[in-house]
Scaffold this motif. Structure first.
Motif, short mmCIF file in Angstrom:
data_model
loop_
_atom_site.label_atom_id
_atom_site.label_comp_id
_atom_site.label_asym_id
_atom_site.label_seq_id
_atom_site.Cartn_x
_atom_site.Cartn_y
_atom_site.Cartn_z
N GLY A 1 -26.04 -11.90 18.79
CA GLY A 1 -25.66 -13.38 18.96
C GLY A 1 -24.14 -13.40 19.23
N LEU A 2 -23.82 -14.35 20.11
CA LEU A 2 -22.59 -14.55 20.51
C LEU A 2 -21.77 -15.22 19.32
CD1 LEU A 2 -20.44 -14.54 22.71
CD2 LEU A 2 -21.13 -16.91 23.38
N LYS A 3 -22.11 -15.71 18.59
CA LYS A 3 -21.39 -16.66 17.39
C LYS A 3 -21.14 -15.44 16.49
CE LYS A 3 -21.76 -20.25 13.79
NZ LYS A 3 -22.68 -21.49 13.32
N GLU A 4 -22.07 -14.60 16.13
CA GLU A 4 -22.02 -13.61 14.89
C GLU A 4 -21.04 -12.44 15.73
OE1 GLU A 4 -22.34 -11.57 11.34
OE2 GLU A 4 -22.28 -13.42 12.10
N SER A 5 -21.01 -12.33 16.92
CA SER A 5 -20.26 -11.29 17.72
C SER A 5 -18.68 -11.68 17.55
CB SER A 5 -20.46 -11.15 18.98
OG SER A 5 -21.68 -10.52 19.12
N LYS A 6 -18.44 -13.10 17.79
CA LYS A 6 -17.07 -13.60 17.70
C LYS A 6 -16.54 -13.60 16.38
CE LYS A 6 -14.57 -17.89 18.77
NZ LYS A 6 -14.66 -19.14 19.41
N ARG A 7 -17.44 -13.66 15.14
CA ARG A 7 -17.00 -13.76 13.96
C ARG A 7 -16.37 -12.30 13.42
NH1 ARG A 7 -18.12 -11.92 9.25
NH2 ARG A 7 -20.07 -11.15 9.66
N ILE A 8 -17.45 -11.38 13.95
CA ILE A 8 -17.01 -9.97 13.26
C ILE A 8 -15.52 -9.50 14.10
CG2 ILE A 8 -17.73 -7.36 14.06
CD1 ILE A 8 -20.56 -8.64 13.65
N ILE A 9 -15.64 -9.72 15.32
CA ILE A 9 -14.40 -9.60 16.02
C ILE A 9 -13.00 -10.21 15.40
CG2 ILE A 9 -12.94 -9.70 18.19
CD1 ILE A 9 -16.18 -9.23 19.43
N ARG A 10 -13.21 -11.45 15.16
CA ARG A 10 -12.01 -12.18 14.51
C ARG A 10 -11.83 -11.77 13.21
NH1 ARG A 10 -14.50 -17.15 13.38
NH2 ARG A 10 -14.92 -16.47 11.65
N ASP A 11 -12.60 -11.48 12.18
CA ASP A 11 -12.46 -11.03 10.91
C ASP A 11 -11.74 -9.49 10.92
OD1 ASP A 11 -13.72 -13.35 10.27
OD2 ASP A 11 -15.45 -12.38 9.37
N ALA A 12 -12.15 -8.75 12.13
CA ALA A 12 -11.65 -7.41 12.00
C ALA A 12 -10.22 -7.57 12.61
CB ALA A 12 -12.43 -6.54 12.80
N GLY A 13 -9.73 -8.48 13.27
CA GLY A 13 -8.47 -8.52 13.95
C GLY A 13 -8.35 -7.62 15.28
N ILE A 14 -9.54 -7.32 15.88
CA ILE A 14 -9.47 -6.69 17.16
C ILE A 14 -9.54 -7.41 18.17
CG2 ILE A 14 -11.00 -4.88 18.32
CD1 ILE A 14 -9.76 -3.71 15.84
N LYS A 15 -8.88 -6.82 19.19
CA LYS A 15 -8.71 -7.64 20.59
C LYS A 15 -9.78 -7.16 21.57
CE LYS A 15 -4.29 -6.61 20.44
NZ LYS A 15 -2.98 -6.20 20.82
N VAL A 16 -10.26 -8.21 22.37
CA VAL A 16 -11.18 -7.57 23.30
C VAL A 16 -10.62 -7.38 24.94
CG1 VAL A 16 -13.35 -8.27 24.53
CG2 VAL A 16 -13.07 -8.91 22.30
N SER A 17 -10.66 -6.43 25.32
CA SER A 17 -10.06 -6.21 26.61
C SER A 17 -10.74 -6.55 27.82
CB SER A 17 -9.89 -4.50 26.86
OG SER A 17 -10.77 -3.80 26.35
N SER A 18 -12.22 -6.39 27.79
CA SER A 18 -13.14 -6.97 28.69
C SER A 18 -14.49 -6.96 28.37
CB SER A 18 -12.95 -5.88 29.77
OG SER A 18 -13.68 -4.54 29.57
N ILE A 19 -15.36 -7.55 29.13
CA ILE A 19 -16.55 -7.61 28.75
C ILE A 19 -17.42 -7.22 30.05
CG2 ILE A 19 -18.78 -9.25 28.89
CD1 ILE A 19 -17.05 -9.38 26.17
N CYS A 20 -18.44 -6.23 29.86
CA CYS A 20 -19.09 -5.63 30.82
C CYS A 20 -20.84 -5.87 30.73
CB CYS A 20 -18.85 -4.14 30.74
SG CYS A 20 -19.64 -3.26 32.11
N ARG A 21 -21.49 -6.56 31.45
CA ARG A 21 -20.82 -6.52 32.94
C ARG A 21 -21.52 -7.73 33.38
NH1 ARG A 21 -25.00 -1.55 34.54
NH2 ARG A 21 -26.81 -3.03 34.66
N GLY A 22 -20.71 -8.16 34.68
CA GLY A 22 -21.31 -8.87 35.50
C GLY A 22 -21.68 -8.36 36.65
#
Length: 273
Positions: free
Chosen positions: A48-69
């Motif tokens: 899920g999007l909400k949990e994905s966002k939480r995991i990334i935020r807590d780890a301090g990792i930056k997202v370079s891109s989303i694949c794919r459209g």
């Protein structure tokens, strides 16, 4: 030789550690001190999007891109509309997860009409732009190697991607340069220079000889025949100083422990990229 001296631009494209969940990939990147990650939508959907966002935020990792459209061509008008709707969802996911780049894999022809499919791609991008721009998302057209034309994309050269992108401003549409897909092209350096100011992503891997598989045959940098460093320097000369994603489809690499893959990836990035 202008060797990269740090990994501050290094991004794990999540497909390189395909057996890992999003949580495992983010936590593995954090352990390895790899500062960026590129996410795949099916991995986001698993938790899920909400949990994905939480995991990334807590780890301090930056997202370079989303694949794919992308994947715009479809046999019927109704199906094409569904593809546009899915692209809008991809834009929303990118915005929510803190990247400004949605990678477009444009899709194959649903019939034998390649030129018609390419027009559908162009129309789909034009339709998507206002929605993406409102949300601060740039559309990155990634040309694929011609061997993928029948299954994944009718956009098979950087020249074609530039043709599409140049119709719009660089803050709307750009290109994604993936060495695996363009290294063979005699016009590669000319087209990279042409893309100046609108390169939205840079992907690295290697071309193994003999090539074991059309999809799953990418190698770790240094294991194949691509002269990687001149391409990176050309991309930088064209103005791109952003994250460099390692994107590898290879079952042998997928079967290795993810931490080992990241350690090797970091070493080869410094040596070859």
């Amino acid at each position: 030789m202008n060797q990269l001296q740090s990994i501050d631009r290094l991004s794990l494209n999540q497909i390189t550690t395909n057996r890992w969940s999003l949580k495992e990939a983010v936590e593995g990147s954090a352990r390895a001190e790899v500062p960026w990650i590129a996410l795949w939508r099916h991995k986001i959907e698993e938790i899920g999007l909400k949990e994905s966002k939480r995991i990334i935020r807590d780890a301090g990792i930056k997202v370079s891109s989303i694949c794919r459209g992308g994947m715009f061509p479809a046999p019927t008008e109704a199906e094409r509309k569904e593809r546009i709707d899915d692209n809008r969802r991809a834009v929303d996911e990118a915005a929510e997860l803190g990247t400004d780049v949605l990678v477009l894999v444009c899709g194959p022809a649903p019939n034998k009409d390649l030129s018609g499919a390419r027009q559908i791609v162009a129309d789909g991008i034009e339709e998507l732009i206002p929605y993406a721009k409102e949300r601060g998302i740039k559309l990155g057209v990634e040309p694929l190697h011609p061997m993928y034309a029948a299954e994944r994309s009718v956009i098979v050269s950087l020249a074609q991607a530039n043709d599409l992108a140049e119709k719009y401003s660089p803050d709307e549409v750009g290109v994604v340069v993936d060495v695996f897909h363009i290294w063979w092209d005699p016009d590669m350096f000319k087209q990279i220079a042409r893309a100046k100011g609108r390169i939205l992503g840079y992907h690295v891997s290697d071309w193994i000889v003999p090539t074991p598989d059309l999809l799953m045959g990418r190698g770790m940098m240094g294991d194949g025949v691509i002269d990687l460093r001149p391409i990176r320097l050309a991309v930088e000369e064209a103005g791109y100083k952003g994250p460099i994603e390692v994107e590898i489809f290879n079952q042998e690499i997928w079967d290795q422990p993810g931490d080992d893959v990241l350690a090797l990836m970091k070493d080869r990035y410094i040596k070859y990229v």
